[in-house]
Design a protein around this motif. Structure first.
Motif, PDB file in Angstrom:
ATOM      1  N   PHE A 166      -1.520  -0.373   2.394  1.00 14.01           N
ATOM      2  CA  PHE A 166      -2.688   0.505   2.454  1.00 14.01           C
ATOM      3  C   PHE A 166      -3.751  -0.074   3.393  1.00 14.01           C
ATOM      4  N   HIS A 218      -2.626   0.175   6.983  1.00 13.14           N
ATOM      5  CA  HIS A 218      -2.632   1.563   7.417  1.00 13.14           C
ATOM      6  C   HIS A 218      -4.028   2.008   7.831  1.00 13.14           C
ATOM      7  N   HIS A 219      -5.043   1.534   7.135  1.00 13.07           N
ATOM      8  CA  HIS A 219      -6.399   2.019   7.362  1.00 13.07           C
ATOM      9  C   HIS A 219      -7.240   1.115   8.256  1.00 13.07           C
ATOM     10  N   THR A 220      -6.724  -0.047   8.618  1.00 16.02           N
ATOM     11  CA  THR A 220      -7.502  -0.961   9.461  1.00 16.02           C
ATOM     12  C   THR A 220      -6.793  -1.334  10.755  1.00 16.02           C
ATOM     13  N   LEU A 240     -12.408   2.081   2.489  1.00 11.18           N
ATOM     14  CA  LEU A 240     -11.250   2.516   3.250  1.00 11.18           C
ATOM     15  C   LEU A 240     -10.910   3.940   2.825  1.00 11.18           C
ATOM     16  N   GLY A 241      -9.975   4.569   3.510  1.00  7.74           N
ATOM     17  CA  GLY A 241      -9.735   5.994   3.297  1.00  7.74           C
ATOM     18  C   GLY A 241      -8.816   6.301   2.131  1.00  7.74           C
ATOM     19  N   PRO A 259      -3.341   9.668   4.831  1.00 10.80           N
ATOM     20  CA  PRO A 259      -4.253   9.627   5.975  1.00 10.80           C
ATOM     21  C   PRO A 259      -4.629  11.021   6.457  1.00 10.80           C
ATOM     22  N   GLY A 271     -14.305   6.406   4.741  1.00 16.83           N
ATOM     23  CA  GLY A 271     -13.183   5.784   5.423  1.00 16.83           C
ATOM     24  C   GLY A 271     -12.871   6.384   6.779  1.00 16.83           C
ATOM     25  N   THR A 329     -10.196   9.952  12.132  1.00 21.06           N
ATOM     26  CA  THR A 329      -9.104   9.634  11.217  1.00 21.06           C
ATOM     27  C   THR A 329      -9.518   8.522  10.266  1.00 21.06           C
ATOM     28  N   ASP A 330      -8.698   8.278   9.253  1.00 24.16           N
ATOM     29  CA  ASP A 330      -8.859   7.088   8.433  1.00 24.16           C
ATOM     30  C   ASP A 330      -7.598   6.212   8.533  1.00 24.16           C
ATOM     31  N   ASP A 331      -6.797   6.457   9.566  1.00 26.18           N
ATOM     32  CA  ASP A 331      -5.567   5.714   9.820  1.00 26.18           C
ATOM     33  C   ASP A 331      -5.821   4.705  10.937  1.00 26.18           C
ATOM     34  N   GLY A 332      -6.041   3.453  10.561  1.00 28.08           N
ATOM     35  CA  GLY A 332      -6.387   2.429  11.531  1.00 28.08           C
ATOM     36  C   GLY A 332      -5.289   2.144  12.535  1.00 28.08           C
TER      37      GLY A 332
END
Length: 232
Positions: A6, A9-11, A54-55, A59, A93, A111-114
């Motif tokens: 997780f 995925h977000h960073t 975070l998101g 995502p 996020g 997006t919140d998908d890093g």
């Protein structure tokens, strides 16, 4: 979803770095410090990294037609954030994948998908962005050749990477670049003793601004648009 996955995925950070921040007690889930990489995250949980939310587990991906005098920021400062135009129940996020200057209009991806946004913003990925620019003075005759060979920017040691310049008229052009230097488009024309009067981003990678979106309007990305970022 596993907590370490997780976080990645977000960073956009690696799995090893995710485990490091967990070990250093930098991650909370519902305000409780969690160190277990295998901890299962669900949709109703609030995950924060060093106090930054975070998101969601699933995502989210959006495009927005940016209005002039708005900030590509998640907080309001002197100008309103582009996120203030999105009537979403939860913007926690979300971040902007490839920012625009406050006075520049056009395509913004949110997006919140890093990891996904990293494919757009990382210099190593060389993601092409296309801009339409209106100039104060007529374009010099050999501008296309100069942009293709690279332009020497003020206070830069190296030339810009090759760019594609299409002349619509002597004062209106399309410019495609694969870099994201500070105020790059404006500085490239300034190096030719010209000035950008208006700037509008039309495309990022294979994702083009939806012509049906008025300024300030937004929509979710299609699966094809989302997947195009990974297929570069």
């Amino acid at each position: 979803m596993r907590l370490d996955k997780f976080i990645c995925h977000h960073t956009g950070i690696s799995r090893a770095d995710a485990k490091r921040v967990l070990k250093q007690e930098m991650v909370t889930v519902d305000e409780a410090v969690i160190k277990d990489p295998g901890f299962k995250v669900t949709d109703d949980m609030d995950v924060e990294l060093e106090g930054r939310p975070l998101g969601a587990v699933k995502p989210r991906y959006f495009m927005l037609n940016k209005v002039a005098n708005t900030l590509c920021s998640t907080i309001d400062e002197e100008y309103p954030s582009v996120l203030s135009y999105m009537d979403l129940p939860n913007t926690k996020g979300l971040h902007i994948a490839g920012r625009l200057d406050v006075d520049t209009t056009g395509l913004v991806l949110i997006t919140d998908d890093g990891q996904w946004s990293h494919q757009i913003t990382s210099p190593k990925k060389a993601c092409m962005k296309r801009y339409r620019a209106w100039l104060a003075e007529p374009l010099v005759a050999d501008a296309e050749k100069q942009f293709a060979e690279g332009v020497q920017l003020h206070n830069e040691l190296e030339l810009t990477k090759p760019a594609i310049l299409e002349r619509i008229s002597d004062t209106e052009v399309l410019l495609s670049i694969s870099e994201g230097k500070y105020h790059q488009v404006k500085r490239m024309f300034a190096a030719m003793d010209n000035k950008v009067m208006q700037l509008h981003r039309e495309q990022i990678g294979e994702i083009a601004l939806d012509p049906d979106l008025e300024e300030g309007e937004w929509r979710e990305l299609t699966d094809a648009e989302i997947n195009s970022v990974w297929q570069k």
